[in-house]
Design a protein around this motif. Structure first.
Motif, PDB file in Angstrom:
ATOM      1  N   THR A  14       6.905   5.791  -2.841  1.00 52.80           N
ATOM      2  CA  THR A  14       7.278   4.938  -1.714  1.00 52.80           C
ATOM      3  C   THR A  14       6.108   4.053  -1.313  1.00 52.80           C
ATOM      4  OG1 THR A  14       8.839   6.571  -0.874  1.00 52.80           O
ATOM      5  CG2 THR A  14       8.090   4.876   0.667  1.00 52.80           C
ATOM      6  N   ILE A  15       6.361   2.762  -1.295  1.00 48.83           N
ATOM      7  CA  ILE A  15       5.340   1.768  -1.022  1.00 48.83           C
ATOM      8  C   ILE A  15       5.734   0.968   0.218  1.00 48.83           C
ATOM      9  CG2 ILE A  15       4.077  -0.219  -1.938  1.00 48.83           C
ATOM     10  CD1 ILE A  15       3.665   2.459  -3.448  1.00 48.83           C
ATOM     11  N   ILE A  16       4.765   0.783   1.109  1.00 47.78           N
ATOM     12  CA  ILE A  16       4.984  -0.093   2.252  1.00 47.78           C
ATOM     13  C   ILE A  16       4.649  -1.517   1.826  1.00 47.78           C
ATOM     14  CG2 ILE A  16       4.335  -0.636   4.631  1.00 47.78           C
ATOM     15  CD1 ILE A  16       5.818   2.020   4.249  1.00 47.78           C
ATOM     16  N   VAL A  17       5.606  -2.403   2.023  1.00 48.26           N
ATOM     17  CA  VAL A  17       5.434  -3.821   1.713  1.00 48.26           C
ATOM     18  C   VAL A  17       5.293  -4.576   3.027  1.00 48.26           C
ATOM     19  CG1 VAL A  17       6.446  -5.864   0.641  1.00 48.26           C
ATOM     20  CG2 VAL A  17       6.784  -3.599  -0.386  1.00 48.26           C
ATOM     21  N   GLU A  18       4.213  -5.354   3.124  1.00 52.26           N
ATOM     22  CA  GLU A  18       3.979  -6.137   4.335  1.00 52.26           C
ATOM     23  C   GLU A  18       4.048  -7.620   4.019  1.00 52.26           C
ATOM     24  OE1 GLU A  18       1.255  -3.327   7.169  1.00 52.26           O
ATOM     25  OE2 GLU A  18       0.325  -5.075   6.246  1.00 52.26           O
ATOM     26  N   TYR A  20       0.854  -1.186   0.000  1.00 53.59           N
ATOM     27  CA  TYR A  20       0.000   0.000   0.000  1.00 53.59           C
ATOM     28  C   TYR A  20       0.893   1.239   0.000  1.00 53.59           C
ATOM     29  CZ  TYR A  20       0.955  -0.070   5.052  1.00 53.59           C
ATOM     30  OH  TYR A  20       1.553  -0.090   6.281  1.00 53.59           O
ATOM     31  N   PRO A  21       0.391   2.362  -0.527  1.00 52.75           N
ATOM     32  CA  PRO A  21       1.201   3.586  -0.561  1.00 52.75           C
ATOM     33  C   PRO A  21       1.466   4.115   0.843  1.00 52.75           C
ATOM     34  CG  PRO A  21      -0.669   3.733  -2.056  1.00 52.75           C
ATOM     35  CD  PRO A  21      -0.899   2.548  -1.195  1.00 52.75           C
ATOM     36  N   GLU A  32       8.768   7.065  10.338  1.00 50.40           N
ATOM     37  CA  GLU A  32       9.884   7.508   9.509  1.00 50.40           C
ATOM     38  C   GLU A  32      10.283   6.395   8.563  1.00 50.40           C
ATOM     39  OE1 GLU A  32      13.959   6.563  11.875  1.00 50.40           O
ATOM     40  OE2 GLU A  32      12.771   8.217  12.692  1.00 50.40           O
ATOM     41  N   LEU A  33      10.909   6.809   7.464  1.00 52.17           N
ATOM     42  CA  LEU A  33      11.275   5.853   6.427  1.00 52.17           C
ATOM     43  C   LEU A  33      12.763   5.986   6.118  1.00 52.17           C
ATOM     44  CD1 LEU A  33       8.243   6.543   4.085  1.00 52.17           C
ATOM     45  CD2 LEU A  33       8.539   4.593   5.594  1.00 52.17           C
ATOM     46  N   SER A  34      13.438   4.880   6.163  1.00 50.94           N
ATOM     47  CA  SER A  34      14.851   4.888   5.808  1.00 50.94           C
ATOM     48  C   SER A  34      15.238   3.502   5.306  1.00 50.94           C
ATOM     49  CB  SER A  34      15.697   5.251   7.037  1.00 50.94           C
ATOM     50  OG  SER A  34      15.455   4.324   8.080  1.00 50.94           O
ATOM     51  N   GLY A  35      14.364   2.984   4.467  1.00 50.66           N
ATOM     52  CA  GLY A  35      14.564   1.604   4.048  1.00 50.66           C
ATOM     53  C   GLY A  35      13.913   0.645   5.014  1.00 50.66           C
ATOM     54  N   LYS A  36      13.841   1.055   6.293  1.00 53.04           N
ATOM     55  CA  LYS A  36      13.117   0.277   7.289  1.00 53.04           C
ATOM     56  C   LYS A  36      11.885   1.074   7.700  1.00 53.04           C
ATOM     57  CE  LYS A  36      17.001  -2.333   9.195  1.00 53.04           C
ATOM     58  NZ  LYS A  36      17.724  -2.727  10.435  1.00 53.04           N
ATOM     59  N   VAL A  37      10.945   0.397   8.338  1.00 56.25           N
ATOM     60  CA  VAL A  37       9.710   1.046   8.755  1.00 56.25           C
ATOM     61  C   VAL A  37       9.679   1.095  10.270  1.00 56.25           C
ATOM     62  CG1 VAL A  37       7.199   0.952   8.692  1.00 56.25           C
ATOM     63  CG2 VAL A  37       8.518   0.194   6.722  1.00 56.25           C
ATOM     64  N   LYS A  38       9.568   2.285  10.793  1.00 55.98           N
ATOM     65  CA  LYS A  38       9.428   2.448  12.231  1.00 55.98           C
ATOM     66  C   LYS A  38       7.962   2.716  12.544  1.00 55.98           C
ATOM     67  CE  LYS A  38      11.008   5.063  16.230  1.00 55.98           C
ATOM     68  NZ  LYS A  38      11.873   6.177  16.726  1.00 55.98           N
ATOM     69  N   ALA A  97      10.005  -0.436   3.311  1.00 56.09           N
ATOM     70  CA  ALA A  97       9.612   0.733   2.520  1.00 56.09           C
ATOM     71  C   ALA A  97      10.398   0.678   1.216  1.00 56.09           C
ATOM     72  CB  ALA A  97       9.934   2.018   3.276  1.00 56.09           C
ATOM     73  N   VAL A  98       9.666   0.620   0.082  1.00 61.89           N
ATOM     74  CA  VAL A  98      10.301   0.344  -1.208  1.00 61.89           C
ATOM     75  C   VAL A  98       9.861   1.374  -2.240  1.00 61.89           C
ATOM     76  CG1 VAL A  98      10.576  -1.372  -3.036  1.00 61.89           C
ATOM     77  CG2 VAL A  98      10.290  -2.126  -0.659  1.00 61.89           C
ATOM     78  N   PRO A  99      10.800   2.068  -2.903  1.00 60.74           N
ATOM     79  CA  PRO A  99      10.423   2.902  -4.060  1.00 60.74           C
ATOM     80  C   PRO A  99       9.924   2.009  -5.187  1.00 60.74           C
ATOM     81  CG  PRO A  99      12.607   3.475  -3.223  1.00 60.74           C
ATOM     82  CD  PRO A  99      12.230   2.177  -2.589  1.00 60.74           C
ATOM     83  N   PHE A 100       8.766   2.344  -5.736  1.00 61.78           N
ATOM     84  CA  PHE A 100       8.171   1.456  -6.731  1.00 61.78           C
ATOM     85  C   PHE A 100       8.980   1.405  -8.015  1.00 61.78           C
ATOM     86  CE2 PHE A 100       5.446   0.858 -10.484  1.00 61.78           C
ATOM     87  CZ  PHE A 100       5.067  -0.459 -10.249  1.00 61.78           C
ATOM     88  N   GLN A 101       9.070   0.186  -8.525  1.00 64.69           N
ATOM     89  CA  GLN A 101       9.688  -0.080  -9.824  1.00 64.69           C
ATOM     90  C   GLN A 101       8.936  -1.256 -10.438  1.00 64.69           C
ATOM     91  OE1 GLN A 101      13.919  -0.855  -9.625  1.00 64.69           O
ATOM     92  NE2 GLN A 101      13.928  -1.877 -11.614  1.00 64.69           N
ATOM     93  N   GLU A 102       8.575  -1.128 -11.697  1.00 68.42           N
ATOM     94  CA  GLU A 102       7.838  -2.205 -12.349  1.00 68.42           C
ATOM     95  C   GLU A 102       8.604  -3.520 -12.295  1.00 68.42           C
ATOM     96  OE1 GLU A 102       6.614  -1.537 -16.306  1.00 68.42           O
ATOM     97  OE2 GLU A 102       5.318   0.177 -15.843  1.00 68.42           O
ATOM     98  N   GLY A 103       7.833  -4.606 -12.285  1.00 68.43           N
ATOM     99  CA  GLY A 103       8.470  -5.919 -12.307  1.00 68.43           C
ATOM    100  C   GLY A 103       7.816  -6.860 -11.321  1.00 68.43           C
ATOM    101  N   THR A 104       8.646  -7.678 -10.698  1.00 67.33           N
ATOM    102  CA  THR A 104       8.148  -8.711  -9.786  1.00 67.33           C
ATOM    103  C   THR A 104       8.722  -8.509  -8.391  1.00 67.33           C
ATOM    104  OG1 THR A 104       7.887 -10.324 -11.559  1.00 67.33           O
ATOM    105  CG2 THR A 104       8.058 -11.178  -9.323  1.00 67.33           C
ATOM    106  N   LEU A 105       7.819  -8.444  -7.424  1.00 65.09           N
ATOM    107  CA  LEU A 105       8.190  -8.337  -6.015  1.00 65.09           C
ATOM    108  C   LEU A 105       8.004  -9.710  -5.386  1.00 65.09           C
ATOM    109  CD1 LEU A 105       8.870  -6.089  -3.815  1.00 65.09           C
ATOM    110  CD2 LEU A 105       6.416  -6.154  -3.280  1.00 65.09           C
ATOM    111  N   SER A 106       9.026 -10.173  -4.676  1.00 71.08           N
ATOM    112  CA  SER A 106       8.975 -11.519  -4.099  1.00 71.08           C
ATOM    113  C   SER A 106       9.356 -11.480  -2.634  1.00 71.08           C
ATOM    114  CB  SER A 106       9.936 -12.467  -4.832  1.00 71.08           C
ATOM    115  OG  SER A 106       9.676 -12.503  -6.218  1.00 71.08           O
TER     116      SER A 106
END
Length: 841
Positions: free
Chosen positions: A665-669, A624-625, A634-640, A702-711
């Motif tokens: 920036t997308i939060i991946v759970e 989700y965004p 805060e966001l720094s590659g990790k999610v606090k 926390a991941v900047p979106f890029q097209e493709g496959t997330l695993s």
């Protein structure tokens, strides 16, 4: 006639007698749902010229909910889902089914919402104001004797359409059964099964059977009970002789032994049935079947709950009685699909919030292995404000509810519900009420949690002692009704009928209820959310047993069960989205739950709960965004996370898609029960997360979106699990699937047909929606469509729908006696669809 011929003759006679007895047993209950007439009227006054002329009325089949047939309207009240009520009248024509000189006929209504009045041939049978309690009437003396048709009339007054805090439905929304018996018979709900002694070698089955003699003479008879296992193998039998005077009732107690009993539990819900026959003059004149299970339940303070001697955590959800597009008239197949989806997520218990459910619902819980806390009331002496609940406001006309009937009807409604349901092994607790404290004036201030300067009552530890609370309660002004006294009466009525299960209630201000004496009426004191008050309550009330009866769905709540042996249950609010409780929330039509949506589709919370509640390796993936986040600091590659203390597992609003704007920036759970997991984007590792480093057991990136496959992948015991999300392109076709390819042509069986948009690669498209039309060719009934969205205000009873998350549901039902091949396809501009074929037979 030679000996062999005589032998054959007597053998054939015996077979014929057996067949006649079987036929007789089957004829006790008759489906009374078909061939009704229905009409909506405006006049709230009861008709005086019953029966009414109904030639131009609408022909319907029960169960029926007229409210869900209407369109949503902002002008209506959101408390009950922006759908109308009204006044409806039902009539059914039927021939007299018995010989009134020596037989009886009854009509049993499993639920009519609400304020229902009943007549037969213009003669009053009675009324039943409570929409959730079953009721029945003796028709015998009012039946026609001249061969002409009888007319059963039911007037339903739901003009006070917002008389509930959630969607109630309107009409005869549960099954109706005609019951015919001999004058000497077992009354409706006339058996009571308990299993007082159980070992691995044998179980004692105690069966109490009531027998009524409505005849004019004293009669000798035998009560013959045979117990069969789930394979219809006879495992026990007993016969007792008795006699009964005219117009009298007796109770026959039989103790039967079942060797090597197969226990009912949540993993193996083994069922038995006791077939009890009344035999007089060598003839079976009545036969009553009682399904039951053999199991033990025990609640032990400081140890928790034990099912069949095994410590058991109650992984529960609260749900309401509606089924989305079908409203309150929920087919059994809809419940089956939903209950199975809940079980697949690890749910093993359901709280019927906040009223008795249908007979069919409890039957399914028996069959499928789900514990049930059966709740009776949401209101006692004083009304709840249906719009706000907590505000202690007087209701207006449309919100006037059951309270106006409570003093007169509470005992009867409660006892009828207990009598109907007490043989269900799935039911292991009776709850007399829900969050009743709001309705007693000044009650809340006893707790000290509303004192000046208090920040909030929510989950706070009291700053005054139990003695001070008792003093405050005693100083309250005298009141007409006292909650502790009402609760004592209700609990007493339950125990008059069933001593095998504990009585509980859901307490929203538990510390005040402890001080007032309300909790003294309960065997188990159920907390509504306030888990931080457990320790305080145990300190001041060490002899009471506390647990959770309603919870928000947080890791801390589940952790309280793991860490405290006394607290054995968690009932998350809520397992399934439901209509209503949406005052001033337009266009939101209902409550947003955690596990399943309005259409029964799985939400991201389904994976969250499965990762906690199912003891098998599990990993899933949602996104989700960051702008939608309720918890990121805060966001720094990790999610606090701001606070995981009260973090609901569904608060992320995560979706199963990987389609966003470049660089967003997308939060991946990743909900998982594996020790650690790795996230990869287009094969590149984005690092590992561990359960020990995730306070709510959800791994986040926390991941900047890029097209493709997330695993996301994780290893377990030498094996690797991996889940993926891939960026999709525009939809090119509609993929149809169904949960059934064969329908029984009984007029009840249903099939769920799901339409899902897919792209050129066959991937599910969840980020685009279209308006589609379901084309159904064949003899079935289209019950309606839905897309599962809480903000979808589309009519249910149509074949057109705009998808949500690229999907939609069509629900079809068989027609009685119509055997046919049914073809379903979907059409939408520029999109093709496969065909689904369903056989009705």
């Amino acid at each position: 006639m030679n000996k062999q011929t005589v032998k054959r003759f007597w053998l054939l006679s015996a077979v014929l007698i057996l067949v006649c007895n079987i036929i007789n047993a089957q004829e006790r209950e008759h489906d009374f749902n078909f061939d009704w007439k229905f009409n909506l009227v405006k006049d709230t006054k009861l008709p005086t010229n019953v029966p009414l002329k109904d030639a131009d009325w609408r022909a319907i089949r029960l169960p029926h909910d007229w409210s869900v047939e209407a369109s949503f309207s902002k002008e209506l009240e959101g408390a009950t889902g922006y759908l109308p009520g009204g006044i409806g009248i039902y009539q059914k024509h039927f021939k007299t089914p018995i010989n009134v000189s020596n037989q009886k006929a009854f009509v049993l209504f499993d639920g009519v919402y609400n304020n229902a009045t009943f007549w037969l041939n213009g003669k009053l049978l009675g009324e039943n104001p409570y929409g959730y309690s079953p009721t029945y009437f003796d028709l015998t003396n009012k039946l026609k004797k001249d061969g002409s048709e009888n007319i059963l009339t039911v007037h339903v007054d739901h003009s006070r359409y917002a008389d509930g805090r959630w969607y109630t439905g309107s009409g005869i929304y549960r099954n109706v059964t005609l019951i015919t018996t001999d004058n000497l018979h077992i009354p409706i709900w006339g058996t009571y099964v308990t299993t007082p002694e159980i070992t691995s070698e044998k179980a004692t089955v105690k069966l109490e059977t009531k027998v009524v003699n409505e005849g004019k003479r004293r009669t000798k008879f035998s009560v013959v009970t045979k117990i069969y296992d789930e394979n219809n193998v006879l495992v026990a039998n007993q016969e007792n002789s008795s006699k009964l005077s005219s117009r009298k009732e007796t109770a026959i107690t039989q103790n039967l032994e079942v060797n090597n009993p197969k226990l009912w539990d949540i993993d193996s819900p083994n069922m038995y049935k006791a077939i009890t026959e009344i035999v007089s003059n060598g003839k079976v004149i009545d036969s009553y079947t009682t399904p039951f299970g053999i199991r033990t339940i025990k609640h032990i303070k400081d140890q928790g709950f034990f099912l069949n001697g095994k410590s058991t955590f109650v992984k529960g959800v609260c749900i309401h009685h509606d089924g989305g597009l079908v409203g309150a008239a929920v087919p059994k197949g809809v419940w089956r699909r939903r209950i199975q989806a809940l079980k697949d997520a690890g749910v093993n218990a359901i709280r019927t919030s906040h009223n008795p459910f249908s007979q069919e619902f409890y039957d399914l819980c028996d069959e499928m292995g789900v514990l049930v806390q059966s709740e009776i009331f949401d209101e006692f002496d004083n009304p709840k404000d249906k719009r706000w609940n907590m505000q202690e406001r007087e209701p207006d006309y449309i919100t006037t509810g059951y309270t106006e009937h409570f003093q007169k009807w509470a005992e009867s409604d409660l006892k009828r519900s207990i009598l109907r349901d007490r043989n269900h092994p799935s039911i292991f607790e009776w709850s007399i009420g829900n969050e009743i404290e709001w309705t007693y004036e000044h009650y809340r201030y006893v707790s000290g949690l509303w004192d000046p300067g208090a920040k909030s009552y929510w989950n706070r530890i009291p700053n005054i002692s139990a003695d001070e609370m008792k003093k405050r309660y005693q100083e309250l002004p005298d009141r007409k009704y006292k909650l502790a006294e009402t609760a004592k009466r209700l609990a007493g009525w339950v125990k008059e009928l069933d001593l095998t299960r504990p009585v509980t209630a859901n307490l929203i201000i538990p510390v005040a209820s402890l001080a007032s004496g309300y909790a003294d009426a309960l065997d188990i004191v159920g907390f509504s959310y306030q888990i931080n008050q457990y320790d305080w309550s145990k300190k001041y009330y060490p002899n009471m047993h506390f647990t959770g009866n309603e919870n928000a769905g947080t890791w801390e709540e589940w952790n309280s069960i793991i860490e405290d042996p006394m607290i054995y249950s968690m009932y998350m609010w809520t397992g399934i989205d439901y209509l209503g409780e949406a005052h001033n929330k337009w266009p939101q039509k209902g409550w947003d739950g955690d596990i399943l949506d309005f259409a029964g589709f799985k939400k991201e919370g389904w994976d969250h709960f499965k990762s906690i509640w199912v003891n098998k390796p599990h990993i899933s993936l949602g996104t989700y965004p960051v702008k939608d986040s309720l918890m990121v600091d805060e966001l720094s590659g990790k999610v606090k996370i701001k606070s995981a203390k009260f973090l609901k597992w569904n608060n992320s609003r995560a979706q199963k898609n990987w389609n966003y704007k470049k660089g967003e920036t997308i939060i991946v759970e990743v909900p998982s029960n594996l020790p650690k997991a790795e996230l990869l984007l287009n094969g590149k590792s984005l690092g590992w997360r561990t359960l020990s480093g995730s306070p709510d057991r959800i791994l986040r990136w926390a991941v900047p979106f890029q097209e493709g496959t997330l695993s996301a992948r994780a290893g377990f015991d030498g094996a690797e699990m991996e889940v993926t999300l891939t960026t999709t392109t525009e939809p090119v076709r509609i993929k149809l699937t169904t949960d059934k390819t064969v329908l029984t042509a009984d007029g009840y069986d249903v099939a769920h047909v799901i339409a899902q948009l897919v792209d050129k690669d066959g991937l599910n498209v969840t980020t685009e929606d279209v308006k589609l039309t379901f084309d159904v060719d064949g003899d079935v009934k289209v019950l309606g469509v839905d897309n599962g969205s809480k903000e979808s205000l589309q009519d249910y009873q149509t074949n057109q729908v705009v998808t949500s998350q690229g999907r939609a549901l069509l629900l079809i039902q068989s027609l009685k006696g119509k055997s046919d091949a049914v073809i379903v396809k979907a059409t939408a501009p520029k999109l093709k669809s496969n065909l689904v074929m369903i056989e009705a037979q």
